[in-house]
Design a protein around this motif. Structure first.
Motif, PDB file in Angstrom:
ATOM      1  N   ARG A 178       0.824  -1.207   0.000  1.00 54.65           N
ATOM      2  CA  ARG A 178       0.000   0.000   0.000  1.00 54.65           C
ATOM      3  C   ARG A 178       0.864   1.266   0.000  1.00 54.65           C
ATOM      4  O   ARG A 178       0.498   2.268  -0.608  1.00 54.65           O
ATOM      5  N   ARG A 179       2.010   1.193   0.681  1.00 54.10           N
ATOM      6  CA  ARG A 179       2.900   2.346   0.693  1.00 54.10           C
ATOM      7  C   ARG A 179       3.547   2.553  -0.676  1.00 54.10           C
ATOM      8  O   ARG A 179       3.707   3.683  -1.146  1.00 54.10           O
ATOM      9  N   ARG A 180       3.944   1.451  -1.326  1.00 56.18           N
ATOM     10  CA  ARG A 180       4.510   1.572  -2.672  1.00 56.18           C
ATOM     11  C   ARG A 180       3.474   2.147  -3.632  1.00 56.18           C
ATOM     12  O   ARG A 180       3.787   2.992  -4.482  1.00 56.18           O
ATOM     13  N   TYR A 181       2.235   1.714  -3.495  1.00 63.48           N
ATOM     14  CA  TYR A 181       1.155   2.261  -4.322  1.00 63.48           C
ATOM     15  C   TYR A 181       1.047   3.775  -4.119  1.00 63.48           C
ATOM     16  O   TYR A 181       0.975   4.542  -5.087  1.00 63.48           O
ATOM     17  N   HIS A 182       1.043   4.191  -2.848  1.00 66.48           N
ATOM     18  CA  HIS A 182       0.934   5.612  -2.534  1.00 66.48           C
ATOM     19  C   HIS A 182       2.104   6.387  -3.142  1.00 66.48           C
ATOM     20  O   HIS A 182       1.923   7.471  -3.720  1.00 66.48           O
ATOM     21  N   LEU A 183       3.302   5.828  -3.017  1.00 61.39           N
ATOM     22  CA  LEU A 183       4.481   6.500  -3.564  1.00 61.39           C
ATOM     23  C   LEU A 183       4.418   6.606  -5.085  1.00 61.39           C
ATOM     24  O   LEU A 183       4.818   7.625  -5.660  1.00 61.39           O
ATOM     25  N   TYR A 184       3.933   5.557  -5.736  1.00 58.10           N
ATOM     26  CA  TYR A 184       3.786   5.622  -7.197  1.00 58.10           C
ATOM     27  C   TYR A 184       2.796   6.727  -7.593  1.00 58.10           C
ATOM     28  O   TYR A 184       3.003   7.432  -8.590  1.00 58.10           O
ATOM     29  N   MET A 185       1.714   6.871  -6.815  1.00 50.96           N
ATOM     30  CA  MET A 185       0.746   7.923  -7.129  1.00 50.96           C
ATOM     31  C   MET A 185       1.365   9.312  -6.934  1.00 50.96           C
ATOM     32  O   MET A 185       1.121  10.235  -7.723  1.00 50.96           O
ATOM     33  N   LEU A 186       2.162   9.463  -5.883  1.00 54.03           N
ATOM     34  CA  LEU A 186       2.848  10.745  -5.665  1.00 54.03           C
ATOM     35  C   LEU A 186       3.875  10.998  -6.769  1.00 54.03           C
ATOM     36  O   LEU A 186       4.032  12.132  -7.238  1.00 54.03           O
ATOM     37  N   LYS A 187       4.573   9.950  -7.164  1.00 52.22           N
ATOM     38  CA  LYS A 187       5.534  10.070  -8.258  1.00 52.22           C
ATOM     39  C   LYS A 187       4.811  10.492  -9.537  1.00 52.22           C
ATOM     40  O   LYS A 187       5.291  11.376 -10.280  1.00 52.22           O
ATOM     41  N   ALA A 188       3.661   9.882  -9.793  1.00 51.31           N
ATOM     42  CA  ALA A 188       2.892  10.235 -10.987  1.00 51.31           C
ATOM     43  C   ALA A 188       2.475  11.693 -10.944  1.00 51.31           C
ATOM     44  O   ALA A 188       2.500  12.395 -11.971  1.00 51.31           O
ATOM     45  N   ARG A 189       2.114  12.186  -9.761  1.00 46.09           N
ATOM     46  CA  ARG A 189       1.709  13.587  -9.629  1.00 46.09           C
ATOM     47  C   ARG A 189       2.879  14.522  -9.944  1.00 46.09           C
ATOM     48  O   ARG A 189       2.716  15.528 -10.641  1.00 46.09           O
ATOM     49  N   ALA A 190       4.070  14.158  -9.433  1.00 40.20           N
ATOM     50  CA  ALA A 190       5.250  14.986  -9.699  1.00 40.20           C
ATOM     51  C   ALA A 190       5.569  15.011 -11.192  1.00 40.20           C
ATOM     52  O   ALA A 190       5.844  16.076 -11.766  1.00 40.20           O
ATOM     53  N   LEU A 191       5.534  13.836 -11.810  1.00 40.51           N
ATOM     54  CA  LEU A 191       5.826  13.758 -13.245  1.00 40.51           C
ATOM     55  C   LEU A 191       4.800  14.534 -14.060  1.00 40.51           C
ATOM     56  O   LEU A 191       5.146  15.201 -15.047  1.00 40.51           O
TER      57      LEU A 191
END
Length: 260
Positions: A178-191
């Motif tokens: 779940r944390r990796r999922y959250h981080l991927y979503m934050l990464k997607a937002r930054a990109l």
């Protein structure tokens, strides 16, 4: 520190209770039923109150989660777990000042508590005080601190820095799903904010694949709904602690973004 830790072990090294073991194994329905029965039989069962509080927090029943945390704290006033349960519940209720105060009280007892430091930083970030949040986690190389750092950097518009901070953890397969999922979503937002749209879409896909590897599945969703219904039977609900209000549980099943 209190006699019990978030791991469910006591200072004397006692093994985890069955309630704690079920909860940590992700068997939330069974853990909830067992904990609810346990506190009715013995109101001094610390693990049961904590597990009930965590699950009620997951369910969004914040008032009841707060009551469970307070009950646990009457049994062990110095417990890190119960204090953080109370703090995170208060934070979820929008009571940022009270949540920060709970963390500060814990940090007075345990100045080296990374969990309390990171939790406090998270509350400050959500309140918009990104400078204070970043200062608290500046030298904390820990997953939850990394999430706070990414969120604060995004809020400040420092998208390249946010991307670097996300990348420091997102590829680590030992990170909880779940944390990796959250981080991927934050990464997607930054990109996305950097205009790197194809990469943002790819990050979103990788994150979604972690939590729904089979993709959208009607059969899987029906199976999940069946499990919820089987867990919350009439007899099981009757055994739960009774709160001071008249509200009843209502389950609404529908696909995400379906307008349900």
């Amino acid at each position: 520190m209190g006699a019990r830790y978030a791991s469910g072990m006591s200072e004397t090294g006692q093994t985890k209770s069955p309630i704690r073991a079920m909860f940590e194994a992700g068997q939330l329905g069974q853990a909830f039923q067992l904990a609810a029965q346990a506190v009715q039989q013995d109101a001094s069962n610390f693990d049961a109150w904590c597990v009930l509080g965590h699950i009620k927090q997951f369910q969004g029943l914040l008032g009841e989660a707060k009551q469970c945390a307070e009950q646990a704290l009457t049994l062990d006033p110095e417990s890190e777990e119960a204090t953080l349960l109370l703090a995170t519940t208060l934070g979820a209720m929008g009571k940022t000042a009270a949540a920060v105060a709970a963390c500060d009280a814990l940090l007075e007892r345990e100045p080296g508590s990374t969990a309390a430091t990171v939790a406090k930083a998270g509350f400050l970030e959500r309140a918009g005080d990104t400078n204070a949040a970043l200062a608290l986690v500046e030298n904390v190389e820990e997953l939850n601190a990394g999430v706070v750092r990414v969120r604060a950097l995004l809020r400040e518009g420092r998208f390249e820095d946010a991307l670097s901070a996300a990348n420091a953890f997102v590829g680590d397969e030992t990170t909880p799903v779940r944390r990796r999922y959250h981080l991927y979503m934050l990464k997607a937002r930054a990109l996305d904010r950097l205009g790197r749209y194809d990469e943002a879409f790819e990050a979103g896909q990788l994150g979604n694949a972690l939590v729904t590897p089979e993709g959208a599945s009607a059969e899987g969703y029906v199976r999940l709904a069946d499990e919820v219904i089987a867990t919350y039977t009439k007899d099981a609900v009757a055994s739960f602690p009774v709160s001071g209000n008249e509200s009843a549980h209502v389950f609404i099943a529908g696909f995400p973004r379906s307008g349900t």
